[in-house]
Design a protein around this motif. Structure first.
Motif, PDB file in Angstrom:
ATOM      1  N   THR A 163       2.900   6.193   8.785  1.00 16.19           N
ATOM      2  CA  THR A 163       3.672   6.103   7.544  1.00 16.19           C
ATOM      3  C   THR A 163       2.782   6.241   6.318  1.00 16.19           C
ATOM      4  OG1 THR A 163       5.237   4.643   8.672  1.00 16.19           O
ATOM      5  CG2 THR A 163       5.320   4.675   6.265  1.00 16.19           C
ATOM      6  N   LEU A 164       1.591   5.662   6.377  1.00 15.77           N
ATOM      7  CA  LEU A 164       0.691   5.713   5.229  1.00 15.77           C
ATOM      8  C   LEU A 164      -0.087   7.032   5.146  1.00 15.77           C
ATOM      9  CD1 LEU A 164      -0.827   2.109   5.312  1.00 15.77           C
ATOM     10  CD2 LEU A 164       0.934   2.971   3.764  1.00 15.77           C
ATOM     11  N   VAL A 182       0.829  -1.213   0.000  1.00 16.46           N
ATOM     12  CA  VAL A 182       0.000   0.000   0.000  1.00 16.46           C
ATOM     13  C   VAL A 182       0.858   1.256   0.000  1.00 16.46           C
ATOM     14  CG1 VAL A 182      -1.813   1.241   1.242  1.00 16.46           C
ATOM     15  CG2 VAL A 182      -1.805  -1.261   1.215  1.00 16.46           C
ATOM     16  N   PHE A 183       2.039   1.181   0.597  1.00 16.56           N
ATOM     17  CA  PHE A 183       2.885   2.369   0.701  1.00 16.56           C
ATOM     18  C   PHE A 183       3.355   2.859  -0.667  1.00 16.56           C
ATOM     19  CE2 PHE A 183       6.974   4.325   2.563  1.00 16.56           C
ATOM     20  CZ  PHE A 183       6.314   5.498   2.892  1.00 16.56           C
ATOM     21  N   PRO A 224       8.447  10.945   3.367  1.00 12.79           N
ATOM     22  CA  PRO A 224       8.452   9.477   3.284  1.00 12.79           C
ATOM     23  C   PRO A 224       9.833   8.874   3.480  1.00 12.79           C
ATOM     24  CG  PRO A 224       8.043  10.461   1.120  1.00 12.79           C
ATOM     25  CD  PRO A 224       7.944  11.557   2.122  1.00 12.79           C
ATOM     26  N   VAL A 281       0.961   5.318  -2.294  1.00 11.74           N
ATOM     27  CA  VAL A 281       0.991   6.566  -1.528  1.00 11.74           C
ATOM     28  C   VAL A 281       2.158   7.448  -1.975  1.00 11.74           C
ATOM     29  CG1 VAL A 281       1.415   7.526   0.779  1.00 11.74           C
ATOM     30  CG2 VAL A 281      -0.192   5.628   0.492  1.00 11.74           C
ATOM     31  N   CYS A 282       3.350   6.847  -2.111  1.00 11.81           N
ATOM     32  CA  CYS A 282       4.528   7.620  -2.516  1.00 11.81           C
ATOM     33  C   CYS A 282       4.429   8.068  -3.974  1.00 11.81           C
ATOM     34  CB  CYS A 282       5.792   6.792  -2.295  1.00 11.81           C
ATOM     35  SG  CYS A 282       6.117   6.433  -0.552  1.00 11.81           S
ATOM     36  N   THR A 295      -0.111  10.671   2.522  1.00 12.44           N
ATOM     37  CA  THR A 295      -1.409  10.722   1.840  1.00 12.44           C
ATOM     38  C   THR A 295      -2.094  12.060   2.092  1.00 12.44           C
ATOM     39  OG1 THR A 295      -1.717   8.331   2.010  1.00 12.44           O
ATOM     40  CG2 THR A 295      -3.679   9.654   1.623  1.00 12.44           C
ATOM     41  N   VAL A 354       2.511   2.140  11.293  1.00  8.81           N
ATOM     42  CA  VAL A 354       2.031   1.894   9.933  1.00  8.81           C
ATOM     43  C   VAL A 354       1.036   2.976   9.521  1.00  8.81           C
ATOM     44  CG1 VAL A 354       0.733   0.304   8.456  1.00  8.81           C
ATOM     45  CG2 VAL A 354       2.421  -0.596  10.071  1.00  8.81           C
ATOM     46  N   GLN A 355       0.130   3.322  10.426  1.00  9.80           N
ATOM     47  CA  GLN A 355      -0.849   4.365  10.132  1.00  9.80           C
ATOM     48  C   GLN A 355      -0.162   5.697   9.842  1.00  9.80           C
ATOM     49  OE1 GLN A 355      -3.406   4.443  13.548  1.00  9.80           O
ATOM     50  NE2 GLN A 355      -4.189   2.374  13.229  1.00  9.80           N
TER      51      GLN A 355
END
Length: 296
Positions: free
Chosen positions: A282-283, A17-18, A180, A21-22, A287, A279-280
């Motif tokens: 980072t994502l 998922v990351f 990021p 986002v990037c 975003t 994790v939250q």
């Protein structure tokens, strides 16, 4: 287990998922310069996902062959997928996934080099090097192991996306990519805490092993602070449009998480909630930055 299920396991699907986002952050930076084609965006995303899937698959196969997978205690965030431990007969399929995904990434990169010019080539070569060398060599050099994830998901992916779509990079993308960079470093760093002893037994030498949990926790807190400091500085200096400040909505959660990491660095069980929040952070931070930049 089918080959498809093997590929989904060794690709570590939830961790992919990351990448979108990037790429999204890079797309928004590109659109600030000129309109971009949805088809080109889709192609960039395919190339970026190919690189991420490849490094995950290489990691799965090489950790299985080194015996690391048999030593780690699995958590939702660390220890590998366990796919090849359960089905060792499918190692060959995992190799195919690793090299096939990398080939897709390389072909996409070549296409954009032809379209946009050779300025993209150094970024592509650095990305391929990270994919091939991460598990084999980078995990044995502490500071390189710390910064390689951030380099891949930050400057290489964000700037690479902008360069592929426009042929140019901007100071806005450079500054945005630092967020990021630090967050990805922290994502992998925190996930190494539960695996430290198992990693040590197979020859890895990352920061948690060489410095200990307490010092590694301080590195985590410092990088969390730097991620938000870069964002604040970018907005205050008008390098980033004010909408990027939406990423600061995650600051209270970041402070809470960093505090918990510092307190519970040596206790894996009590560290798990912080790993989930990490994790939250980072994502959602990049975003929210991307959405804020797009709106402004």
């Amino acid at each position: 287990m089918s080959i498809t299920e093997t590929w989904l396991g060794t690709a570590r699907l939830p961790f992919l998922v990351f990448t979108p986002v990037c790429v999204l952050l890079g797309v928004v930076c590109a659109q600030a310069m000129q309109p971009v084609s949805p088809w080109a965006i889709a192609l960039v995303l395919c190339g970026a996902l190919g690189a991420h899937i490849s490094v995950n698959a290489f990691n799965e196969v090489l950790d299985f062959r080194s015996g690391l997978d048999a030593l780690t205690v699995k958590t939702p965030f660390s220890g590998g997928s366990g796919t090849l431990i359960a089905h060792p007969e499918l190692v060959r399929s995992a190799w195919v996934l690793a090299y096939g995904s990398l080939l897709i990434c390389v072909l996409v990169g070549i296409y954009f080099v032809v379209i946009q010019g050779f300025a993209l080539l150094p970024i592509g070569l650095m990305g391929v090097t990270l994919v091939l060398a991460y598990t084999r060599a980078i995990t044995r050099v502490p500071m390189l192991c710390l910064m390689a994830p951030g380099l891949g998901f930050g400057p290489l992916m964000v700037l690479g996306t902008q360069l592929a779509l426009t042929g140019h990079t901007s100071i806005m993308a450079w500054v945005a990519s630092l967020v990021p960079f630090f967050l990805a470093n922290n994502l992998l760093l925190l996930n190494q805490f539960p695996d430290a002893e198992a990693d040590r037994q197979v020859g890895r030498r990352h920061l948690v092993i060489v410095a200990g949990c307490a010092k590694a926790a301080r590195w985590y807190a410092a990088q969390a602070a730097l991620a938000h400091l870069c964002l604040i500085t970018g907005v205050l200096t008008r390098t980033l449009p004010w909408g990027a400040a939406a990423g600061l909505l995650m600051l209270p959660l970041t402070i809470t998480t960093a505090r918990q990491v510092l307190i519970h660095a040596g206790d894996t069980t009590r560290l798990l909630p912080a790993m989930a929040r990490n994790v939250q952070i980072t994502l959602l931070t990049p975003t929210l930055m991307a959405l804020g930049l797009w709106l402004t």
